[in-house]
Scaffold this motif. Structure first.
Motif, PDB file in Angstrom:
ATOM      1  N   VAL A   8      25.848 -41.017  -4.942  1.00 42.87           N
ATOM      2  CA  VAL A   8      24.501 -40.918  -5.485  1.00 42.87           C
ATOM      3  C   VAL A   8      24.638 -40.532  -6.948  1.00 42.87           C
ATOM      4  O   VAL A   8      25.282 -39.535  -7.280  1.00 42.87           O
ATOM      5  N   VAL A   9      24.043 -41.342  -7.825  1.00 39.06           N
ATOM      6  CA  VAL A   9      24.171 -41.136  -9.266  1.00 39.06           C
ATOM      7  C   VAL A   9      22.805 -40.817  -9.850  1.00 39.06           C
ATOM      8  O   VAL A   9      21.807 -41.462  -9.513  1.00 39.06           O
ATOM      9  N   ILE A  10      22.759 -39.822 -10.718  1.00 34.31           N
ATOM     10  CA  ILE A  10      21.523 -39.425 -11.387  1.00 34.31           C
ATOM     11  C   ILE A  10      21.624 -39.827 -12.861  1.00 34.31           C
ATOM     12  O   ILE A  10      22.663 -39.631 -13.498  1.00 34.31           O
ATOM     13  N   GLN A  11      20.532 -40.390 -13.368  1.00 32.53           N
ATOM     14  CA  GLN A  11      20.522 -40.866 -14.749  1.00 32.53           C
ATOM     15  C   GLN A  11      19.254 -40.380 -15.444  1.00 32.53           C
ATOM     16  O   GLN A  11      18.171 -40.370 -14.850  1.00 32.53           O
ATOM     17  N   SER A  12      19.391 -39.977 -16.689  1.00 29.43           N
ATOM     18  CA  SER A  12      18.212 -39.590 -17.459  1.00 29.43           C
ATOM     19  C   SER A  12      17.344 -40.817 -17.710  1.00 29.43           C
ATOM     20  O   SER A  12      17.826 -41.954 -17.707  1.00 29.43           O
ATOM     21  N   ARG A  13      16.071 -40.581 -17.919  1.00 31.91           N
ATOM     22  CA  ARG A  13      15.129 -41.685 -18.090  1.00 31.91           C
ATOM     23  C   ARG A  13      15.523 -42.586 -19.254  1.00 31.91           C
ATOM     24  O   ARG A  13      15.343 -43.804 -19.206  1.00 31.91           O
ATOM     25  N   ASP A  14      16.078 -41.999 -20.329  1.00 30.99           N
ATOM     26  CA  ASP A  14      16.457 -42.799 -21.495  1.00 30.99           C
ATOM     27  C   ASP A  14      17.816 -43.466 -21.348  1.00 30.99           C
ATOM     28  O   ASP A  14      18.253 -44.210 -22.233  1.00 30.99           O
ATOM     29  N   GLY A  15      18.488 -43.219 -20.218  1.00 29.11           N
ATOM     30  CA  GLY A  15      19.774 -43.858 -19.959  1.00 29.11           C
ATOM     31  C   GLY A  15      20.948 -43.261 -20.696  1.00 29.11           C
ATOM     32  O   GLY A  15      22.081 -43.756 -20.578  1.00 29.11           O
ATOM     33  N   GLN A  57      15.264 -34.011 -12.431  1.00 25.67           N
ATOM     34  CA  GLN A  57      13.966 -33.746 -13.019  1.00 25.67           C
ATOM     35  C   GLN A  57      13.073 -34.971 -12.830  1.00 25.67           C
ATOM     36  O   GLN A  57      13.558 -36.100 -12.749  1.00 25.67           O
ATOM     37  N   VAL A  58      11.756 -34.741 -12.766  1.00 23.97           N
ATOM     38  CA  VAL A  58      10.831 -35.846 -12.534  1.00 23.97           C
ATOM     39  C   VAL A  58      10.982 -36.919 -13.612  1.00 23.97           C
ATOM     40  O   VAL A  58      11.221 -36.622 -14.787  1.00 23.97           O
ATOM     41  N   GLU A  59      10.861 -38.166 -13.161  1.00 22.56           N
ATOM     42  CA  GLU A  59      10.956 -39.379 -13.961  1.00 22.56           C
ATOM     43  C   GLU A  59      12.383 -39.763 -14.330  1.00 22.56           C
ATOM     44  O   GLU A  59      12.602 -40.828 -14.912  1.00 22.56           O
ATOM     45  N   ASN A  60      13.376 -38.913 -14.004  1.00 16.44           N
ATOM     46  CA  ASN A  60      14.756 -39.378 -14.106  1.00 16.44           C
ATOM     47  C   ASN A  60      15.067 -40.295 -12.931  1.00 16.44           C
ATOM     48  O   ASN A  60      14.306 -40.389 -11.969  1.00 16.44           O
TER      49      ASN A  60
END
Length: 279
Positions: A8-15, A57-60
């Motif tokens: 499972v990978v988490i990425q910031s909204r801006d990539g 965090q929300v929207e990530n």
């Protein structure tokens, strides 16, 4: 559906920041996928000081099994010296709940399926596209089509054209007729053989087979009338829904077609199967 120990990978909204989630509590990971209704992942992670945890965090974004999800709910919990975050992330397809087609085709207009989809998705951008699977040859009349979120617009198209399933693959929207979607896998679950539990859940609360159609024009085009699905009424009794109004439809037949799009003619059925592999 079974959880998997795939990454499972988490990425910031801006990539700009991407990190595998090392502190995932795998026993809490759940993928929920309901045809035409829901597609999301839920899980909990503990604070191990990693960037992956900090990105919850929300929207990530959550990347799992080739699909992208957007964190919509994050509950930050500090209890007894333990710091956890519980996450609900919906498939990126549902970002289209917040994208609108503001243009409107006024009145009754004939659309082919591709015409309707092209109109709905015009200038939406963000890389969304569609693919149609099956035969949808006949045109349909859509009334005042537009000024709608893309998800609601797709729901209108689904009802009008009899689309059996809308299945997102990241930003590609696949639309299927029944013959193209249903596949005989020849896989059988046998209770107490390879299946530990089978549960069927019927829900009749959403049935709607009768609505009132109302013209709200300054000079009403027709008197209010009820629209019913006779087969559903005979089977389940009268199940009334909210009245359907229009300030532009001038034809009673077109209004009947518009009103019938709000019908839910059968109870929903959910089946849960727990296999020997704990799926």
């Amino acid at each position: 559906m079974a959880y998997s120990k795939d990454k499972v990978v988490i990425q910031s909204r801006d990539g700009k920041s991407t990190q595998a989630l090392s502190s995932l509590n795998f026993s809490t990971f759940q993928l929920t996928r309901t045809k035409n209704e829901a597609y999301q992942v839920d899980f909990q992670a503990y604070d191990d000081g990693s960037l992956g945890f900090a990105l919850l965090q929300v929207e990530n974004l959550v990347q799992y099994d080739g699909q992208t999800y957007v964190i919509k709910q994050a509950t930050d919990d500090n209890t007894g010296g333990v710091h956890n975050v519980t996450v609900t992330a919906t498939h990126i397809f549902y970002q289209l709940n917040n994208r609108f087609q503001y243009n409107v085709r006024q009145g009754d207009n004939s659309f082919s399926l591709t015409d309707a989809l092209n109109f709905l998705l015009t200038d939406i951008g963000d890389g969304y596209s569609y693919q149609v699977h099956g035969k949808f040859n006949s045109n349909k009349t859509l009334t005042d089509f537009g000024n709608t979120s893309i998800i609601e617009g797709l729901s209108t198209i689904k009802g009008a054209f009899g689309i059996y399933a809308i299945v997102p693959d990241n930003k590609v929207i696949h639309l299927y007729d029944k013959d193209s979607y249903v596949t005989n896998t020849r896989k059988v679950f046998r209770y107490r053989n390879d299946t530990a539990a089978v549960q069927l859940q019927y829900d009749a609360t959403s049935i709607v087979n009768t609505v009132q159609a109302v013209s709200t024009m300054e000079q009403p085009a027709f008197s209010p009338f009820k629209v019913q699905d006779a087969d559903s009424v005979a089977k389940w009794g009268i199940k009334e829904g909210a009245r359907v109004e229009s300030d532009s439809v001038t034809s009673a037949d077109a209004m009947k077609n518009l009103a019938s799009q709000s019908f839910v003619l059968e109870p929903s059925l959910a089946m849960t199967v727990t296999s020997a592999g704990n799926e």
